[in-house]
Motif scaffolding. Structure first.
Motif, PDB file in Angstrom:
ATOM      1  N   GLY A 129       0.727  -0.729  -0.163  1.00  0.00           N
ATOM      2  CA  GLY A 129       0.346   0.141   0.489  1.00  0.00           C
ATOM      3  C   GLY A 129       0.384   0.856   0.211  1.00  0.00           C
ATOM      4  O   GLY A 129       2.162   1.430   0.008  1.00  0.00           O
ATOM      5  N   VAL A 130       0.322   2.021   0.316  1.00  0.00           N
ATOM      6  CA  VAL A 130       1.055   3.654  -0.076  1.00  0.00           C
ATOM      7  C   VAL A 130       0.253   4.379   0.953  1.00  0.00           C
ATOM      8  O   VAL A 130      -0.669   4.173   1.427  1.00  0.00           O
ATOM      9  CB  VAL A 130       0.641   4.802  -1.491  1.00  0.00           C
ATOM     10  CG1 VAL A 130       0.962   5.940  -1.725  1.00  0.00           C
ATOM     11  CG2 VAL A 130       0.843   3.484  -2.518  1.00  0.00           C
ATOM     12  N   PHE A 131       1.194   5.037   1.727  1.00  0.00           N
ATOM     13  CA  PHE A 131       1.092   6.613   2.739  1.00  0.00           C
ATOM     14  C   PHE A 131       0.868   7.649   1.881  1.00  0.00           C
ATOM     15  O   PHE A 131       1.994   7.526   0.907  1.00  0.00           O
ATOM     16  CB  PHE A 131       1.926   5.890   4.128  1.00  0.00           C
ATOM     17  CG  PHE A 131       1.603   7.499   4.924  1.00  0.00           C
ATOM     18  CD1 PHE A 131       0.800   7.603   5.463  1.00  0.00           C
ATOM     19  CD2 PHE A 131       2.686   8.614   4.448  1.00  0.00           C
ATOM     20  CE1 PHE A 131       0.728   8.526   6.418  1.00  0.00           C
ATOM     21  CE2 PHE A 131       2.652   9.594   5.634  1.00  0.00           C
ATOM     22  CZ  PHE A 131       1.506   9.526   6.713  1.00  0.00           C
ATOM     23  N   TYR A 132       0.108   8.540   2.292  1.00  0.00           N
ATOM     24  CA  TYR A 132      -0.039   9.803   1.403  1.00  0.00           C
ATOM     25  C   TYR A 132       0.003  10.966   1.911  1.00  0.00           C
ATOM     26  O   TYR A 132      -1.319  10.756   3.185  1.00  0.00           O
ATOM     27  CB  TYR A 132      -0.442   9.616  -0.411  1.00  0.00           C
ATOM     28  CG  TYR A 132      -1.777   9.496  -0.047  1.00  0.00           C
ATOM     29  CD1 TYR A 132      -2.568  10.364  -0.239  1.00  0.00           C
ATOM     30  CD2 TYR A 132      -2.258   8.298   0.149  1.00  0.00           C
ATOM     31  CE1 TYR A 132      -4.418  10.742  -0.578  1.00  0.00           C
ATOM     32  CE2 TYR A 132      -4.032   8.386   0.547  1.00  0.00           C
ATOM     33  CZ  TYR A 132      -4.919   9.226  -0.529  1.00  0.00           C
ATOM     34  OH  TYR A 132      -6.794   8.955   0.051  1.00  0.00           O
ATOM     35  N   VAL A 133      -0.211  12.112   1.719  1.00  0.00           N
ATOM     36  CA  VAL A 133      -0.620  12.927   2.477  1.00  0.00           C
ATOM     37  C   VAL A 133      -0.776  14.261   1.110  1.00  0.00           C
ATOM     38  O   VAL A 133      -0.274  14.399  -0.047  1.00  0.00           O
ATOM     39  CB  VAL A 133       0.277  14.283   2.893  1.00  0.00           C
ATOM     40  CG1 VAL A 133       0.671  15.181   3.899  1.00  0.00           C
ATOM     41  CG2 VAL A 133       0.939  13.123   4.041  1.00  0.00           C
TER      42      VAL A 133
END
Length: 255
Positions: A129-133
């Protein structure tokens, strides 16, 4: 506070007289500390949890300094930020050259593309998965959903596996498997307004770490960042972990 001292304090809690500190339940309970990071206990295991409200602080990623080289360590990052850093930890898996294995976006620039490849190791335990801001919101999405959503983030890092997916633990994570390591990860809550980072103070299983995010920290989606190299910079706890050279880093700075 050093990791060893934090563990010792938690171990002594049952011997304290009855009072506020004696009310340690099966859910993570914060202890007094300065800054976003707090020592907590869950299922008898000690963790440090760093909670950031993106309406008040900025969460961002760091990889290369102005010299074009990786920061490489939390202490180097903290020194170059000149006291602006509220906390920081390693932010995803990287290769021998300290480059991100998967997607990496910094200040809106995609420096490394999304990886959908198959392979060995935790990163490829699908779904990853991806953590994004983006602005004052953060998100954690499994990679296929991220690619469909196309959020155009300000910052993003890809890792794996996902720990929690829409309120359910990753289907390939056993309740308590044989692998125990120091681990760190990230989740979101409150509609993405709050990012929650955690690091274990003792080796824990994937199952225990996933339950921390799901059952204690209230994160419907959470992502594993790494294990063994997991490190934390938390000046409010007097802590700056040493580690082997690191790749991408994540931290909170004042707006």
């Amino acid at each position: 506070m050093t990791r060893r001292l934090a563990v010792l304090v938690l171990a002594l809690l049952p011997c304290l007289p009855l009072g506020p500190l004696a009310a340690v339940s099966a859910r993570a309970q914060p202890a007094a500390a300065k800054g976003p990071c707090q020592p907590v206990e869950f299922e008898g295991q000690p963790y440090t949890v760093c909670t950031v409200d993106l309406r008040r602080e900025r969460v961002r990623l760091f990889w290369l300094g102005t010299d074009g080289l990786p920061y490489g360590s939390l202490s180097s990052l903290a020194e170059r930020q000149g006291g602006r850093l509220g906390f920081a930890m390693n932010a995803g898996m990287y290769d021998k050259g300290q480059a991100p294995v998967g997607l990496y976006v910094e200040d809106g620039r995609e420096l490394k593309g999304v990886s959908t490849a198959n392979g060995p190791g935790n990163f490829h335990l699908k779904p990853n998965g991806v953590f994004y801001v983006k602005g004052d919101r953060a998100g954690v999405l499994d990679t296929p959903r991220y690619l469909r959503a196309k959020p155009a983030p300000d910052f993003a890092t890809q890792s794996g596996p996902m720990l929690v997916i829409e309120g359910k633990i990753h289907p390939k994570i056993s309740t308590d498997g044989p692998s125990q390591k120091i681990r760190n990860g990230v989740g979101v809550r409150d509609g993405g307004r709050v990012a929650v980072f955690a690091i274990s103070e003792r080796p824990v299983t994937f199952g225990a770490f996933a339950r921390l995010f799901k059952d204690s920290l209230g994160c419907r989606n959470a992502l594993f960042l790494d294990g063994s190299v997991s490190s934390l910079y938390a000046p409010g706890l007097g802590r700056s972990d040493l580690s082997r050279p690191l790749g991408p880093l994540v931290g909170a700075v004042a707006k």
